[in-house]
Scaffold this active site. Structure first.
Site, PDB file in Angstrom:
ATOM      1  N   ASP A   1       1.533 -23.400  39.234  1.00 51.54           N
ATOM      2  CA  ASP A   1       0.160 -22.638  39.770  1.00 51.54           C
ATOM      3  C   ASP A   1      -0.713 -23.753  39.807  1.00 51.54           C
ATOM      4  OD1 ASP A   1      -2.137 -21.270  40.416  1.00 51.54           O
ATOM      5  OD2 ASP A   1      -1.913 -19.995  38.592  1.00 51.54           O
TER       6      ASP A   1
ATOM      7  N   LYS B   1     -10.192 -22.233  45.800  1.00 51.37           N
ATOM      8  CA  LYS B   1     -10.847 -23.138  44.832  1.00 51.37           C
ATOM      9  C   LYS B   1     -11.236 -24.095  45.387  1.00 51.37           C
ATOM     10  CE  LYS B   1     -10.335 -19.567  41.670  1.00 51.37           C
ATOM     11  NZ  LYS B   1      -8.904 -18.929  41.346  1.00 51.37           N
TER      12      LYS B   1
ATOM     13  N   TRP C   1      -4.127 -16.835  33.499  1.00 51.35           N
ATOM     14  CA  TRP C   1      -3.535 -16.579  34.640  1.00 51.35           C
ATOM     15  C   TRP C   1      -1.960 -16.904  34.269  1.00 51.35           C
ATOM     16  CZ3 TRP C   1      -5.985 -14.168  38.051  1.00 51.35           C
ATOM     17  CH2 TRP C   1      -7.333 -14.306  38.171  1.00 51.35           C
TER      18      TRP C   1
HETATM   19  C1  PLP Z   1      -8.114 -17.984  40.787  1.00 52.14           C
HETATM   20  C2  PLP Z   1      -6.665 -18.138  40.189  1.00 52.14           C
HETATM   21  C3  PLP Z   1      -5.572 -17.170  40.439  1.00 52.14           C
HETATM   22  C4  PLP Z   1      -5.756 -15.940  40.976  1.00 52.14           C
HETATM   23  O1  PLP Z   1      -5.717 -16.480  42.329  1.00 52.14           O
HETATM   24  P1  PLP Z   1      -5.844 -15.043  43.402  1.00 52.14           P
HETATM   25  O2  PLP Z   1      -5.728 -15.822  44.749  1.00 52.14           O
HETATM   26  O3  PLP Z   1      -7.319 -14.441  43.369  1.00 52.14           O
HETATM   27  O4  PLP Z   1      -4.782 -14.016  43.292  1.00 52.14           O
HETATM   28  C5  PLP Z   1      -4.396 -17.693  39.862  1.00 52.14           C
HETATM   29  N1  PLP Z   1      -4.330 -18.745  39.216  1.00 52.14           N
HETATM   30  C6  PLP Z   1      -5.402 -19.644  38.939  1.00 52.14           C
HETATM   31  C7  PLP Z   1      -5.151 -21.044  38.074  1.00 52.14           C
HETATM   32  C8  PLP Z   1      -6.636 -19.336  39.428  1.00 52.14           C
HETATM   33  O5  PLP Z   1      -7.453 -20.391  39.075  1.00 52.14           O
END
Ligand code: PLP
Length: 356
Positions: free
Chosen positions: A166, A190, A99
């Site tokens: 993030d 999540k 990511w």
């Molecule tokens: C799942 C995830 C993403 C991607 O998220 P989307 O909502 O599918 O774009 C980005 N960063 C992390 C740390 C993730 O766990």
């Protein structure tokens, strides 16, 4: 049989959230209409949005001067949106996984990116330390929890420049100091709700400093000015996020949740360290994620992988297969995962050990 949901995302939700969504899918707030079929400008839905924003601020102790947004496009859109709004010339990124790498790729479309450190050389099985963050960077970007590899930064890093994070897979799992961040973003699926909503917390003062024109939908200010109602928000996901926030508050908030998360993660890592069949992927103890526990069979028992997967599945474990880039197993134990499910997983590991 009871199912224990270890999926990495979309992932487990509190029973409370699912129940409330089921009810509101038919009759929302006494309107006699589904939450999916009322105007987002109705007083009933505006109250949902307002309350969700208020609870995010309360639960994370968001200081004055920050806005909370519910957007669409997932965390993946934030990889671009954050630099679009904040990157004047140069930004620093810590590369701790897939990511992070994707965030770096998008940011490079906007400006100069300094990768301060990377753990790619070891398939991202640790968090780099001792790196230097350039003081002239506009911000320093981190991925606080690496969902795929199972590592995490469990404290807010010390940085000479504002942080952008993030937090898709660990937001609300532990207390953070929001005042250190210019932007925090997280896909909901999540730890918060279903996919389709993206939570963003942005410092108002951080905006308005770049010269480039920003497309309307990618401009944080657009959404701040309209309280996430510039265009139609994802009403059902936002409603669901609100239910999880209400549930979280009732559980004692982020502080109480952090304690439970430490308990769950400790139980599972202790078993992985003890059980002769398994070993955790992440050997550096302080880098171990409390949300995504990645593990493999020890080399001696490597050929038992499929047998264990089948055994665990027969005991109700769902979603424990590791990501294809890591292999082995991954148990995602987000906020909504009860301690009992973690104990059930440990029980399955111990029972399987007895059969060998
Ligand atoms: C799942 C995830 C993403 C991607 O998220 P989307 O909502 O599918 O774009 C980005 N960063 C992390 C740390 C993730 O766990």
């Amino acid at each position: 049989m009871k199912k224990h949901n270890f999926y990495a995302g979309p992932s487990i939700l509190p029973e409370f959230t699912k129940q409330k969504v089921a009810e509101a899918a038919i009759d929302f707030a006494g309107t006699g209409l589904s939450v999916m079929e009322v105007s987002h400008r109705s007083k009933e839905f505006v109250a949902v949005m307002d309350k969700a924003i208020e609870l995010v601020k309360e639960l994370l102790h968001v200081p004055e001067g920050y806005s909370v947004l519910f957007l669409q496009g997932g965390a993946s859109t934030q990889f671009l949106m954050a630099p679009y709004n904040l990157l004047k010339k140069k930004a620093a990124y810590l590369n701790t996984g897939s990511w992070s790498s994707k965030a770096i790729k998008e940011a490079k479309l906007i400006g100069e990116i300094v990768e301060v450190a990377s753990s790619k050389d070891a398939n991202f099985n640790y968090i780099p330390k001792g790196f230097v963050i350039p003081e002239d960077a506009d911000y320093f970007h981190i991925t606080s929890n690496n969902t795929i590899f199972g590592t995490a930064l469990l404290t807010d890093p010390v940085s000479p420049v504002p942080l952008v994070a993030d937090m898709s897979s660990d937001i609300f799992s532990r207390l953070i100091d929001v005042s250190k961040y210019d932007v925090i973003y997280a896909g909901a699926q999540k730890n918060l709700g279903p996919s389709g909503a993206t939570l963003v917390i942005v410092k108002d003062d951080a905006l308005g400093k770049v010269d480039r024109p920003i497309p309307t939908m990618l401009n944080y200010q657009t959404h701040i000015d309209k309280v996430s109602m510039f265009n139609t928000p994802s009403v059902l996901p936002v409603f669901a996020c609100l239910q999880t926030l209400i549930w979280l508050k009732e559980k004692g908030g982020v502080e109480a949740m952090e304690k439970i998360n430490i308990e769950k993660a400790t139980l599972l890592y202790d078993e992985l360290d003890r059980n002769i069949l398994f070993e955790p992927n992440i050997k550096v103890v302080e880098d171990r994620s409390r949300m995504n526990v990645t593990f493999v069979m020890t080399p001696e028992y490597a050929e038992q992988e499929k047998a264990f997967l089948d055994f665990a599945t027969s005991k109700g474990m769902v979603g424990i297969k590791g990501h294809r880039s890591v292999g082995g197993f991954r148990a995602s134990i987000y906020n909504a995962m009860p301690v009992d499910s973690v104990k059930a997983m440990i029980g399955a590991m111990q029972e399987f050990e007895q059969t060998i």
